[in-house]
Design an enzyme around this catalytic site. Structure first.
Site, mmCIF file in Angstrom:
data_model
loop_
_atom_site.group_PDB
_atom_site.id
_atom_site.type_symbol
_atom_site.label_atom_id
_atom_site.label_comp_id
_atom_site.label_asym_id
_atom_site.label_seq_id
_atom_site.Cartn_x
_atom_site.Cartn_y
_atom_site.Cartn_z
ATOM 1 N N THR A 13 62.478 55.589 39.894
ATOM 2 C CA THR A 13 61.315 56.176 39.222
ATOM 3 C C THR A 13 60.056 56.064 40.077
ATOM 4 O OG1 THR A 13 62.265 55.604 37.074
ATOM 5 C CG2 THR A 13 59.922 56.127 37.131
ATOM 6 N N VAL A 14 59.790 54.865 40.615
ATOM 7 C CA VAL A 14 58.569 54.648 41.384
ATOM 8 C C VAL A 14 58.684 55.265 42.772
ATOM 9 C CG1 VAL A 14 57.017 52.922 42.366
ATOM 10 C CG2 VAL A 14 58.013 52.557 40.104
ATOM 11 N N ARG A 44 71.018 53.156 46.769
ATOM 12 C CA ARG A 44 72.392 52.716 46.536
ATOM 13 C C ARG A 44 73.388 53.857 46.745
ATOM 14 N NH1 ARG A 44 70.066 49.965 41.967
ATOM 15 N NH2 ARG A 44 70.057 47.702 42.257
ATOM 16 N N GLU A 123 48.934 45.793 45.533
ATOM 17 C CA GLU A 123 48.170 46.160 44.337
ATOM 18 C C GLU A 123 49.077 46.524 43.170
ATOM 19 O OE1 GLU A 123 45.609 46.198 41.901
ATOM 20 O OE2 GLU A 123 44.509 46.377 43.778
ATOM 21 N N GLY A 180 62.721 54.103 27.642
ATOM 22 C CA GLY A 180 62.630 53.732 29.052
ATOM 23 C C GLY A 180 61.653 52.622 29.341
ATOM 24 N N ASP A 194 58.802 38.398 33.533
ATOM 25 C CA ASP A 194 58.044 39.423 34.258
ATOM 26 C C ASP A 194 56.554 39.092 34.233
ATOM 27 O OD1 ASP A 194 57.794 42.320 35.360
ATOM 28 O OD2 ASP A 194 56.463 42.302 33.624
ATOM 29 N N LYS A 198 53.895 37.910 37.425
ATOM 30 C CA LYS A 198 52.589 38.530 37.673
ATOM 31 C C LYS A 198 51.462 37.504 37.580
ATOM 32 C CE LYS A 198 54.323 42.914 35.897
ATOM 33 N NZ LYS A 198 54.359 43.836 34.737
#
EC number: 1.1.1.3
Length: 339
Positions: A13-14, A44, A123, A180, A194, A198
């Protein structure tokens, strides 16, 4: 025109969004006298079509990946192969742009020398397009940190909003996965890991350059125990429940914790939308600052990655941690009620 070759790790996605943004901004980049060329793209399955990325650039082989690279962009995630390739690039003097908060949190001992040298840009690792990393590693050094509180995970924010609406935890999680927002294995999100990754990154930018990941991990609790009744009880008292990461002084040292807390409805973080992130920082000179915005999503994260690329191309060094441990203030930090 100067040509800059980018090696890209990951085209999900990114990564795909980043490739599209680079293609869309070729004219703007050309205005800087730079022609950006997408080189090899590690995936992959190179037989899978990736929108905006020519099939001949896709590879599942790491050998030779960095041969012509002027910069490495890492958006594949993980702490094994990503770590090896990132360190390979840095050891060769190739700057790295990454969105990988887990890698930054857990492999900092090996990465920090390169961050100190300005070779590491990240960032996108915290709050995606909301520029908190640049702020905490730059202009906010002019103010001593007093405390920091942040919603750093949009998935848990969405689930808690649905619990407020009466959904069960299982129903809310299933909805988040369908939209998603949550992975098939949601452990990193719902157990708070997660957010803890951060928060560790942020702590090193403004409090302690070597703040240990294990310390944050040991003080992390997720949201899996919460029920609609918990959210309703908070609502009845004019509060809401959110997963918040905090960094504050306690007993002469900096303490970083992640846990679900009750927030008064007038609290700045209580106003963060369903899948948005927010951060409240209090400093001795700057006062209270509030950052709010998209904390995830392909386009938002990719825009921060591209922003780092612009910084690199204009000669701006990468994000460095604070040079030494910040003085721990004698300050009555806000105490949020844990749930």
């Amino acid at each position: 025109m100067e040509r800059v070759n980018i090696a890209l790790l990951g085209a999900g996605t990114v990564g795909s969004a980043f490739a599209r943004l680079v293609a869309q901004q070729r004219q703007r980049l050309a205005g800087l006298g730079i022609e950006v060329e997408l080189g090899k793209v590690l995936v992959r399955d190179p037989s899978k079509v990736r929108e905006g990325i020519p099939a001949e650039k896709l590879t599942d082989q790491t050998e030779g990946l960095l041969e012509e690279a002027d910069v490495l962009v890492e958006v594949m995630g993980g702490t094994s192969l990503a770590k090896k390739l990132v360190l390979d690039a840095l050891e060769q003097g190739i700057p790295v742009i990454t969105a990988n908060k887990a890698l930054l949190a857990e492999a900092w001992g090996e990465l920090r020398p390169y961050a100190d040298d300005g070779l590491l840009y990240y960032e996108a690792s915290v709050m995606a397009a909301t520029p908190v990393v640049s702020a905490l590693s730059g202009v906010l050094w002019g103010s001593h940190l007093l405390e920091l509180h942040a919603i750093l995970n949009g998935t848990t924010n969405y689930i808690l909003n649905r619990l407020e609406g009466g959904a069960t935890y299982a129903e809310a999680l299933a909805e988040a996965q369908a939209k998603g927002y949550a992975e098939a294995d949601p452990t990193l999100d719902v157990e708070g890991l997660d957010a803890a990754h951060k928060l560790t990154v942020l702590a090193r930018l403004c409090a302690d350059p070597d703040y240990p990941w294990e310390e944050v991990r040991a003080h992390t609790r997720g949201i899996t125990h919460l029920t609609p009744a918990d959210l309703e009880d908070a609502r009845q008292q004019g509060q809401t429940i959110r997963l918040v990461g905090s960094l504050y002084p306690e007993n002469g040292r900096w303490k970083a914790v992640v846990r679900p807390v009750r927030l008064p409805l007038e609290h700045p973080l209580a106003r963060a939308g369903s899948a948005r992130n927010g951060l409240v920082l209090r400093g001795d000179a700057c006062g209270e600052l509030v950052f709010m915005g998209a904390g995830a999503g392909g386009a938002a994260t990719a825009s921060a990655v591209l922003g780092d690329l612009y910084q690199l191309l204009m000669g701006v060094p990468g994000h460095a941690p604070i040079s030494a441990k910040a003085p721990v203030p004698d300050y009555p930090a806000e105490r949020l009620e844990e749930v």
